[in-house]
Design a protein around this motif. Structure first.
Motif, PDB file in Angstrom:
ATOM      1  N   GLY A  31       0.808  -1.206   0.000  1.00  0.00           N
ATOM      2  CA  GLY A  31       0.000   0.000   0.000  1.00  0.00           C
ATOM      3  C   GLY A  31       0.842   1.258   0.000  1.00  0.00           C
ATOM      4  O   GLY A  31       0.509   2.254  -0.656  1.00  0.00           O
ATOM      5  N   TYR A  99      -5.876  -4.625   1.466  1.00  0.00           N
ATOM      6  CA  TYR A  99      -5.521  -3.284   1.942  1.00  0.00           C
ATOM      7  C   TYR A  99      -5.821  -2.252   0.866  1.00  0.00           C
ATOM      8  O   TYR A  99      -5.227  -2.280  -0.209  1.00  0.00           O
ATOM      9  CB  TYR A  99      -4.043  -3.230   2.311  1.00  0.00           C
ATOM     10  CG  TYR A  99      -3.599  -1.896   2.881  1.00  0.00           C
ATOM     11  CD1 TYR A  99      -4.331  -1.276   3.889  1.00  0.00           C
ATOM     12  CD2 TYR A  99      -2.443  -1.281   2.427  1.00  0.00           C
ATOM     13  CE1 TYR A  99      -3.925  -0.063   4.423  1.00  0.00           C
ATOM     14  CE2 TYR A  99      -2.017  -0.068   2.964  1.00  0.00           C
ATOM     15  CZ  TYR A  99      -2.781   0.532   3.953  1.00  0.00           C
ATOM     16  OH  TYR A  99      -2.377   1.734   4.482  1.00  0.00           O
ATOM     17  N   CYS A 101      -5.081   1.088  -0.059  1.00  0.00           N
ATOM     18  CA  CYS A 101      -4.011   1.956   0.429  1.00  0.00           C
ATOM     19  C   CYS A 101      -4.392   3.425   0.441  1.00  0.00           C
ATOM     20  O   CYS A 101      -3.968   4.161   1.335  1.00  0.00           O
ATOM     21  CB  CYS A 101      -2.759   1.752  -0.411  1.00  0.00           C
ATOM     22  SG  CYS A 101      -3.016   2.023  -2.176  1.00  0.00           S
ATOM     23  N   GLU A 104      -6.326   3.843   3.422  1.00  0.00           N
ATOM     24  CA  GLU A 104      -5.677   3.221   4.574  1.00  0.00           C
ATOM     25  C   GLU A 104      -6.649   2.346   5.356  1.00  0.00           C
ATOM     26  O   GLU A 104      -6.736   2.421   6.588  1.00  0.00           O
ATOM     27  CB  GLU A 104      -5.034   4.281   5.474  1.00  0.00           C
ATOM     28  CG  GLU A 104      -3.919   5.042   4.771  1.00  0.00           C
ATOM     29  CD  GLU A 104      -3.100   5.888   5.718  1.00  0.00           C
ATOM     30  OE1 GLU A 104      -2.400   5.310   6.570  1.00  0.00           O
ATOM     31  OE2 GLU A 104      -3.180   7.119   5.612  1.00  0.00           O
TER      32      GLU A 104
END
Length: 253
Positions: A31, A99, A101, A104
């Motif tokens: 990420g 994930y 990114c 987050e």
């Protein structure tokens, strides 16, 4: 970034603890690479068609994940793509890590131990009334006239069935996470590969949802087709409305 709260909600341990922790750390590292790349110039190529794009960053992230997993677990194979990592033993999915990114958000699911986003437990919506359902899908890489006709026909069928809405958001992984979190009620797609679906399948199931074949039968990860929903009733309603779009199988390519 370190997810908070999950240790209290889901006790540590189990036979795949080391593998799970490795997947989480790799997802976070990947990420960081993607966030940095978003602000830089990118060169884009294609995978199977002009609609199936891949960037240098995709290759970099995939290379990172595969190389690190091979170092740590040389006798294991992990189905991976970008920042979506699924782990199976004897064809039984054990955990999934996704994930996102840019936001987050770390989604995790472990068989029998629940699903979480940044440590907060996930729950599907539980909707059974299609007139109240937000249904997500993606077009898939094929854009020939016959395939597009079937794709649009499936959307039309669901709208005729009084679905509240049918939306394409541009990311199958994100759409499946929306389903797991209860932000959407159902998802279907033809042309979704096993490496795109494995991690999300664990997360959705552990959030209380259903992942199945578009025929209404059990999920076959290699079939390149899926229906997922918060309830079995909703999943069956979606499956019954769909016409099949043939993408072949991942284990025959």
């Amino acid at each position: 970034m370190k997810p908070s709260g999950e240790d209290e909600a889901a006790p540590a341990g189990g036979p795949w603890e080391e593998c799970f922790e490795a997947a989480v750390q790799l997802a976070l590292r990947a990420g960081q690479i993607i966030r940095k790349a978003l602000s830089e110039e990118k060169r884009v190529s294609t995978k199977t068609s002009a609609a199936d794009l891949v960037t240098e960053t995709d290759h970099l992230v995939e290379g990172l994940i595969i190389s690190e997993l091979q170092k740590r677990f040389p006798s294991h194979r992990f189905p991976t793509v970008a920042v979506s990592i699924g782990f199976a033993v004897d064809q039984e999915l054990e955990f999934g890590v996704i994930y996102h990114c840019t936001e987050e958000r770390l989604y995790t699911g472990r068989r029998g131990r629940g699903a979480f986003c940044n440590g907060q437990r996930l729950r599907v919506s539980g909707e059974t009334d299609i007139s109240k359902a937000l249904v997500l899908t993606e077009i898939g890489p094929k854009r020939d006239p016959a395939t597009l006709k079937l794709f649009l026909s499936n959307m039309e069928r669901l709208l005729h069935a009084k679905a509240h809405g049918v939306r394409v958001i541009g990311s199958s992984t994100l759409a499946l996470c929306h389903l797991a979190s209860g932000a959407a009620d159902a998802y279907y797609q033809f042309g979704l590969h096993c490496w795109d679906l494995a991690a999300a399948t664990v997360i959705i199931r552990e959030a209380g949802g259903i992942v199945m074949d578009t025929s209404g039968g059990p999920l076959d990860l290699m079939s390149c087709r899926v229906v997922a929903a918060g309830t079995r009733e909703m999943a069956m309603l979606i499956a019954q409305a769909l016409q099949t779009i043939n993408y072949g199988r991942d284990d025959e390519k």
